[in-house]
Design an enzyme around this catalytic site. Structure first.
Site, short mmCIF file in Angstrom:
data_model
loop_
_atom_site.label_atom_id
_atom_site.label_comp_id
_atom_site.label_asym_id
_atom_site.label_seq_id
_atom_site.Cartn_x
_atom_site.Cartn_y
_atom_site.Cartn_z
N ARG A 31 16.36 106.51 23.32
CA ARG A 31 14.91 106.77 23.33
C ARG A 31 14.47 107.56 22.11
NH1 ARG A 31 10.98 110.25 26.54
NH2 ARG A 31 9.24 108.91 27.10
N ILE A 61 4.44 106.73 24.76
CA ILE A 61 5.65 106.06 25.25
C ILE A 61 5.76 106.49 26.71
CG2 ILE A 61 7.07 107.98 24.34
CD1 ILE A 61 9.43 106.10 24.11
N SER A 62 6.02 105.54 27.61
CA SER A 62 6.02 105.87 29.04
C SER A 62 7.15 106.82 29.42
CB SER A 62 6.14 104.60 29.89
OG SER A 62 5.16 103.66 29.54
N GLN A 63 6.94 107.50 30.55
CA GLN A 63 7.95 108.40 31.12
C GLN A 63 9.16 107.57 31.57
OE1 GLN A 63 6.30 110.25 34.57
NE2 GLN A 63 8.27 111.11 35.23
#
Ligand code: SAH
Length: 236
Positions: A43, A69-71
């Site tokens: 990530r 950016i998503s969790q």
């Protein structure tokens, strides 16, 4: 540009990635294929340099253009909800950094992902190519139209919240296919919906709980301007 990590830095990220995996597991998440995929995707390569130290916190992070950016936990949960298999072809709306597409690509056969901000689409495409995600294709455009050339899809995931499930997306779902999308009457609060196409004209729908995503902006989404009305084009 490829960033070469000194060994110690790479090891530090790898250990933080394992910690993140344990955190997701502790919350009762049991889909091993999805956990493996999360553990395979670096990530830190998907976040801006200034946020690399926070790459393995379980939270969204800014990626520019007012987007995030998503969790990781949410990516895990949505990917799980897609019930993916190795021969599945997936459509993602809202490429953002490309992180969720990378995770999905570790499980499915192919991912088409659509992004409406050209800068984000270009940087995600570059990043995914450099990292060797060759079963992901990034497209620039309004994803509320889906990606008709390559339809139907076994799974469709929308990473932004809209007022309704765009009809083009349900049209592009194969029979037996699954669609996951945040849907809500307000721009930033939604319920995560999972639809399954049972036959040509029958769909089953489940509510997976409350979420908060950035708005889906486009013809069958919200207006680009910061209003709380659905796009006028959607109401035509
Ligand atoms: N999946 C991404 C997070 C996406 S945030 C990741 O893992 O990083 C949601 C993204 O949806 C934003 O980049 C936003 O620009 C994009 N988006 C919003 N409306 C869209 C539309 N109609 N078509 C394509 N992308 C859209």
């Amino acid at each position: 540009m490829e960033t070469r990590e000194p060994d110690s830095r790479a090891k530090e990220f790898a250990s933080k990635r394992q910690q993140l995996g344990r955190l997701i597991r502790r919350r009762g998440f049991t889909n091993e294929a999805v956990l493996d995929a999360i553990l395979q995707v670096s990530r830190e390569q998907f976040v801006p340099d200034d946020f690399r130290d926070q790459a393995y916190f379980d939270q969204p992070l800014p990626i520019g253009k007012n987007q995030t950016i998503s969790q990781p936990f949410v990516v895990a949960m949505m990917t799980d909800a897609l019930s993916l298999g190795p021969s599945d072809r997936v459509l993602e709306i809202g490429t953002g950094s490309g992180y969720a597409a990378a995770v999905i690509s570790r499980i499915a056969k192919h991912v088409d992902t659509v992004e409406r901000h050209v800068e984000l689409a270009e940087s995600a495409a570059r990043r995914l190519a450099q990292l060797g995600y060759d079963n992901v294709q990034v497209h620039f455009g309004d994803g509320t139209h889906g990606w008709p050339e390559r339809a139907p899809y076994d799974a469709i995931v929308v990473a932004a919240g809209g007022p309704q499930v765009p009809p083009s997306l349900t049209d592009q779902l194969a029979v037996g296919g699954r669609l996951v999308m945040p849907v809500g009457k307000h721009r930033s609060v939604q319920q995560l919906i999972r639809m399954r196409r049972l036959s040509e004209d029958r769909f089953e729908e489940e509510d997976l709980g409350g979420v908060s995503f950035v708005p889906l902006v486009g013809a069958a989404g919200w207006d680009a301007a910061d209003s709380s009305f659905p796009s006028t084009r959607a109401r035509r």
